[in-house]
Structures are given as structure tokens and as C-alpha cells.
Design a protein around this motif. Structure first.
Motif, PDB file in Angstrom:
ATOM      1  N   THR A  50       0.824  -1.202   0.000  1.00  0.00           N
ATOM      2  CA  THR A  50       0.000   0.000   0.000  1.00  0.00           C
ATOM      3  C   THR A  50       0.858   1.252   0.000  1.00  0.00           C
ATOM      4  OG1 THR A  50      -0.170  -0.021   2.420  1.00  0.00           O
ATOM      5  CG2 THR A  50      -1.892  -1.157   1.192  1.00  0.00           C
ATOM      6  N   ASN A  59     -13.699   8.737   4.595  1.00  0.00           N
ATOM      7  CA  ASN A  59     -13.286   7.421   4.111  1.00  0.00           C
ATOM      8  C   ASN A  59     -11.770   7.334   4.104  1.00  0.00           C
ATOM      9  OD1 ASN A  59     -15.970   6.695   3.551  1.00  0.00           O
ATOM     10  ND2 ASN A  59     -15.856   7.621   1.523  1.00  0.00           N
ATOM     11  N   ARG A  70      -5.199  -5.481  -4.387  1.00  0.00           N
ATOM     12  CA  ARG A  70      -6.387  -4.642  -4.260  1.00  0.00           C
ATOM     13  C   ARG A  70      -7.578  -5.503  -3.841  1.00  0.00           C
ATOM     14  NH1 ARG A  70     -10.940  -3.386  -6.859  1.00  0.00           N
ATOM     15  NH2 ARG A  70     -11.698  -1.259  -6.739  1.00  0.00           N
ATOM     16  N   GLN A  71      -7.742  -6.641  -4.490  1.00  0.00           N
ATOM     17  CA  GLN A  71      -8.847  -7.540  -4.155  1.00  0.00           C
ATOM     18  C   GLN A  71      -8.701  -8.083  -2.736  1.00  0.00           C
ATOM     19  OE1 GLN A  71     -11.583  -8.052  -5.797  1.00  0.00           O
ATOM     20  NE2 GLN A  71     -12.391  -9.578  -4.391  1.00  0.00           N
ATOM     21  N   HIS A  74      -9.471  -5.310  -0.311  1.00  0.00           N
ATOM     22  CA  HIS A  74     -10.902  -4.984  -0.427  1.00  0.00           C
ATOM     23  C   HIS A  74     -11.744  -5.976   0.380  1.00  0.00           C
ATOM     24  CE1 HIS A  74     -14.502  -3.334  -2.298  1.00  0.00           C
ATOM     25  NE2 HIS A  74     -14.913  -4.580  -2.480  1.00  0.00           N
ATOM     26  N   ARG A  77     -11.433  -5.169   4.179  1.00  0.00           N
ATOM     27  CA  ARG A  77     -11.579  -3.758   4.559  1.00  0.00           C
ATOM     28  C   ARG A  77     -12.443  -3.538   5.794  1.00  0.00           C
ATOM     29  NH1 ARG A  77     -15.254  -4.632   0.603  1.00  0.00           N
ATOM     30  NH2 ARG A  77     -17.196  -3.434   0.611  1.00  0.00           N
ATOM     31  N   GLU A  95     -15.590   4.032   5.858  1.00  0.00           N
ATOM     32  CA  GLU A  95     -15.384   3.009   4.827  1.00  0.00           C
ATOM     33  C   GLU A  95     -13.925   3.054   4.413  1.00  0.00           C
ATOM     34  OE1 GLU A  95     -16.307   0.088   2.078  1.00  0.00           O
ATOM     35  OE2 GLU A  95     -17.874   1.027   3.265  1.00  0.00           O
ATOM     36  N   VAL A  97     -11.680   2.635   1.101  1.00  0.00           N
ATOM     37  CA  VAL A  97     -11.739   2.599  -0.361  1.00  0.00           C
ATOM     38  C   VAL A  97     -10.371   2.171  -0.845  1.00  0.00           C
ATOM     39  CG1 VAL A  97     -12.127   3.968  -2.448  1.00  0.00           C
ATOM     40  CG2 VAL A  97     -13.440   4.458  -0.355  1.00  0.00           C
ATOM     41  N   VAL A  98     -10.337   1.105  -1.648  1.00  0.00           N
ATOM     42  CA  VAL A  98      -9.069   0.579  -2.140  1.00  0.00           C
ATOM     43  C   VAL A  98      -8.965   0.901  -3.628  1.00  0.00           C
ATOM     44  CG1 VAL A  98      -7.589  -1.454  -2.294  1.00  0.00           C
ATOM     45  CG2 VAL A  98      -9.302  -1.300  -0.473  1.00  0.00           C
ATOM     46  N   ARG A  99      -7.894   1.566  -4.004  1.00  0.00           N
ATOM     47  CA  ARG A  99      -7.653   1.949  -5.398  1.00  0.00           C
ATOM     48  C   ARG A  99      -6.323   1.401  -5.872  1.00  0.00           C
ATOM     49  NH1 ARG A  99      -9.196   8.272  -4.479  1.00  0.00           N
ATOM     50  NH2 ARG A  99     -11.428   7.979  -4.186  1.00  0.00           N
ATOM     51  N   SER A 100      -6.264   1.086  -7.164  1.00  0.00           N
ATOM     52  CA  SER A 100      -4.987   0.632  -7.723  1.00  0.00           C
ATOM     53  C   SER A 100      -4.523   1.580  -8.812  1.00  0.00           C
ATOM     54  CB  SER A 100      -5.104  -0.783  -8.267  1.00  0.00           C
ATOM     55  OG  SER A 100      -6.143  -0.897  -9.196  1.00  0.00           O
TER      56      SER A 100
END
Length: 100
Positions: A50, A59, A70-71, A74, A77, A95, A97-100
Motif C-alpha cells: 500500500t 473514508n 487490491r482484491q 478490499h 476492509r 469506509e 476505499v481501495v484503489r490501484s
């Protein structure tokens, strides 16, 4: 002058908690605490994957180097958010939020 005096000394933990509960920027401070606890909470393997962990509108946003991670993050989380919120003793993260 009398309101600051006490018959018995207060434990430092209690005094600090009282101060933080009344601190005007408490939420901002606890967000900083969460950011500093990220690596310890998620563990070395996830922390290495990360970057750019920050808050946006309540968030926690996490950027991941690898789409496979990422998966993985996620899926975890909710448990990660719960552990971080428990460590700061307040629901700061709405929440993750996971971004790639």
C-alpha cells in the motif's frame, strides 16, 4: 482557581482522555493516529503493498501497487476498519476505499 484543585491526584490516563474528549480537533488528531497505526494494524505484507494512505470525506483511501492485492485488501476492509477504529476508541473510518 478552585475548579482546578482536586482532593486527590487524577491518573494521567484519565486526565489525558478528558483532555482529548474536549480537544476541538479531536477527529483530525484521531485520523492522524489511524494513519500512524496503519502498518502495525495491517501487517508487513499488506503495508508493503500500500501507498498514499489518506482520508477523503471520512473514508480511508488506500492506493495499492498490485491489482491482486487490491482484491485482497478490499475483502478485508471491514475488519481492518474495525480494528483501527477500536485502537483509537472512536468510529473515525466510515469506509475503506481501495484503489490501484
Amino acid at each position: 482557581m478552585g475548579r482546578f484543585r482536586s482532593n486527590s491526584p487524577k491518573p494521567l490516563k484519565d486526565a489525558l482522555k478528558e483532555f482529548l474528549d474536549n480537544y476541538p480537533h479531536r477527529k483530525r488528531m484521531k485520523r492522524g493516529m489511524i494513519l500512524s497505526l496503519w502498518n502495525e494494524t495491517v501487517g508487513k505484507r499488506i503495508a508493503e503493498q500500500t501507498e498514499n494512505v489518506h482520508f477523503e470525506h471520512g473514508n480511508l483511501v488506500v492506493h495499492v501497487k498490485n491489482p491482486a492485492w487490491r482484491q485482497e485488501i478490499h475483502m478485508k476492509r471491514f475488519s481492518i476498519a474495525k480494528r483501527l477504529n477500536e485502537k483509537v476508541e472512536e468510529k473515525i473510518i466510515k469506509e475503506i476505499v481501495v484503489r490501484s
